[in-house]
Write a protein that holds these residues in place. Structure first.
Motif, PDB file in Angstrom:
ATOM      1  N   GLN A  81     -34.853  51.805   1.733  1.00 41.31           N
ATOM      2  CA  GLN A  81     -34.728  52.823   2.784  1.00 41.31           C
ATOM      3  C   GLN A  81     -33.349  52.842   3.431  1.00 41.31           C
ATOM      4  O   GLN A  81     -32.991  53.801   4.125  1.00 41.31           O
ATOM      5  CB  GLN A  81     -35.810  52.645   3.859  1.00 41.31           C
ATOM      6  N   TYR A  82     -32.551  51.792   3.192  1.00 44.91           N
ATOM      7  CA  TYR A  82     -31.207  51.724   3.766  1.00 44.91           C
ATOM      8  C   TYR A  82     -30.109  51.903   2.721  1.00 44.91           C
ATOM      9  O   TYR A  82     -28.924  51.849   3.047  1.00 44.91           O
ATOM     10  CB  TYR A  82     -31.014  50.392   4.487  1.00 44.91           C
ATOM     11  N   ARG A  83     -30.488  52.144   1.493  1.00 48.56           N
ATOM     12  CA  ARG A  83     -29.473  52.330   0.451  1.00 48.56           C
ATOM     13  C   ARG A  83     -28.893  53.746   0.540  1.00 48.56           C
ATOM     14  O   ARG A  83     -29.594  54.695   0.899  1.00 48.56           O
ATOM     15  CB  ARG A  83     -30.078  52.067  -0.932  1.00 48.56           C
ATOM     16  N   PRO A  84     -27.629  53.892   0.209  1.00 49.99           N
ATOM     17  CA  PRO A  84     -26.984  55.206   0.401  1.00 49.99           C
ATOM     18  C   PRO A  84     -27.359  56.209  -0.682  1.00 49.99           C
ATOM     19  O   PRO A  84     -27.382  55.885  -1.869  1.00 49.99           O
ATOM     20  CB  PRO A  84     -25.494  54.874   0.351  1.00 49.99           C
ATOM     21  N   ILE A  85     -27.645  57.421  -0.249  1.00 54.47           N
ATOM     22  CA  ILE A  85     -27.741  58.572  -1.154  1.00 54.47           C
ATOM     23  C   ILE A  85     -26.982  59.710  -0.472  1.00 54.47           C
ATOM     24  O   ILE A  85     -27.130  59.942   0.718  1.00 54.47           O
ATOM     25  CB  ILE A  85     -29.199  58.984  -1.457  1.00 54.47           C
TER      26      ILE A  85
END
Length: 407
Positions: free
Chosen positions: A34-38
């Motif tokens: 949920q905190y990984r960048p997209i």
């Protein structure tokens, strides 16, 4: 004549479930999914953006793992306004985390309904939220967005052999936000916790267990849950393709009258001369024009709005104050200054010998490299007020890139 059901007003709270560890996404060194960048910012920030800009959401509770305080703070810093958001810690299971979020919302006496959403479903929109809210206001106690199952389904045995083909008629794939009358779903969750039932896979199944009728509304094929690493990579590629570079150009123009004196200040450089520029501050026509150009890139008015000439505190003030203030406003609004260009129109004094010093000043004032700063000068061929040496004019252009913005 059929009886019309009167819509009932709803005051919606939101619970975003974000306490999971996301083991199936792999690469634990990159942190929970949920905190990984997209698309340049964390997954959860995209999810929050949709709820934050939905006018029917009164409060948003984000349920996180206790270890993720710094991660959620960083994610919130990318959301333009997080005034509605409250952070609470979740439990060991999704069910426990939802209950923690519901208990936090319980303190808000005005919340009548709640939308419970997975943080890792960032591709939903206001149209979906409105469908859910309309069903709730129409009298539904529990609403489930879902899409009809399109694939042929098979049931297999322990050895992997197909036992049967499962008819897909009337089968739906459940999505979130699953939405409920607040007190009803809170009571069902408390009842499930008291019965030590921890095997529910979503909130609708708890509602079903508690005897609550669940109404299906149209979900969205885009509203996918990011589960494995490939999902996250594909989401990043999708957003990167969709995201247009937000490059903005601002223009500024200023002119100051010349009068008898000992020199002029241009781009912060004092040039000895038999005239001076007339103005309330140091009358640096170049920096005044560039200040307006920067402010124009984010619709922040002009130099007179921020530094009115009627205010005595700016009498004789160095214009670097104005340009640095404009640059600060640009950065606070998510902008990166890429280029600054100033054209001076004057018969005299000669600008050429001072051009490098002027560019160095612009570089310092704006915090950008000197190769991104341009100063040019031309005469007016003795035509007009400039040609008669009655004044100096400046035209400025600023280029700024803003992050995470949509037209």
């Amino acid at each position: 004549m059929p009886q019309m059901h009167q819509k009932q007003p709803i005051s919606a709270g939101v619970v975003i479930v974000a306490a999971g560890r996301g083991e199936r996404a792999g690469a634990p060194e990159e942190g929970p999914k949920q905190y990984r960048p997209i698309g340049g910012k964390p997954v959860i920030a995209h999810t929050l953006d949709v709820f934050q800009t939905w006018d029917r959401a009164k409060r948003i509770v984000v349920v996180i793992h206790p270890d993720d305080k710094a991660l959620v703070a960083a994610a919130l810093s990318t959301v333009p306004s997080a005034a509605k958001v409250t952070i609470v810690h979740g439990g060991a299971t999704r069910q426990q985390s939802v209950l923690a979020g519901l208990r936090e919302l319980q303190a808000s006496s005005d919340i009548t309904h709640v939308l419970i959403h997975d943080a890792v479903r960032p591709f939903f929109d206001h149209a979906l939220l409105d469908r859910v809210a309309d069903a709730l206001s129409g009298g539904a106690t529990a609403v489930l967005p879902a899409t009809p199952v399109a694939d042929t389904l098979k049931r297999a045995g322990p050895s992997g052999d197909v036992i049967e083909t499962v008819p897909r008629a009337q089968l739906y794939a459940a999505q979130t936000p699953q939405s409920f009358a607040f007190e009803t779903i809170l009571s069902a969750h408390e009842k499930a916790a008291g019965a030590e039932r921890t095997d529910f896979t979503d909130d609708a199944s708890i509602a079903e267990w508690a005897g609550i009728e669940v109404k299906i509304v149209d979900g969205s094929p885009d509203n996918v849950k990011l589960t494995v690493r490939r999902d996250i990579d594909m989401a990043d590629q999708r957003l990167s393709r969709q995201q247009l570079p937000d490059v903005r150009t601002g223009n500024g123009y200023d002119v100051h009258q010349l009068e008898a004196g000992d020199g002029v200040t241009l781009c912060g450089v004092f040039i000895p001369h038999d005239q001076r520029l007339k103005g309330h501050s140091d009358a640096d026509v170049a920096l005044h024009a560039l200040t307006d150009a920067l402010l124009a890139t984010c619709g922040a008015g002009d130099i007179g709005d921020h530094f009115p000439p009627s205010d005595p505190q700016w009498k004789g003030a160095p214009s670097r104050i104005f340009i640095e203030h404009a640059a600060k406003i640009v950065r606070e609004r998510g902008g990166t200054i890429m280029n600054a260009d100033v054209s001076l129109i004057a018969e005299a004094p000669r600008v050429g010998p001072h051009r490098d010093a002027m560019r160095a000043n612009l570089s310092e004032f704006l915090g950008i490299s000197i190769d991104r700063c341009s100063v040019k000068a031309t005469t007016n061929e003795t035509i007009g007020f400039v040609g008669r040496r009655e004044g100096i004019a400046a035209i400025a252009t600023a280029t700024v890139v803003y992050q995470g913005k949509e037209p």
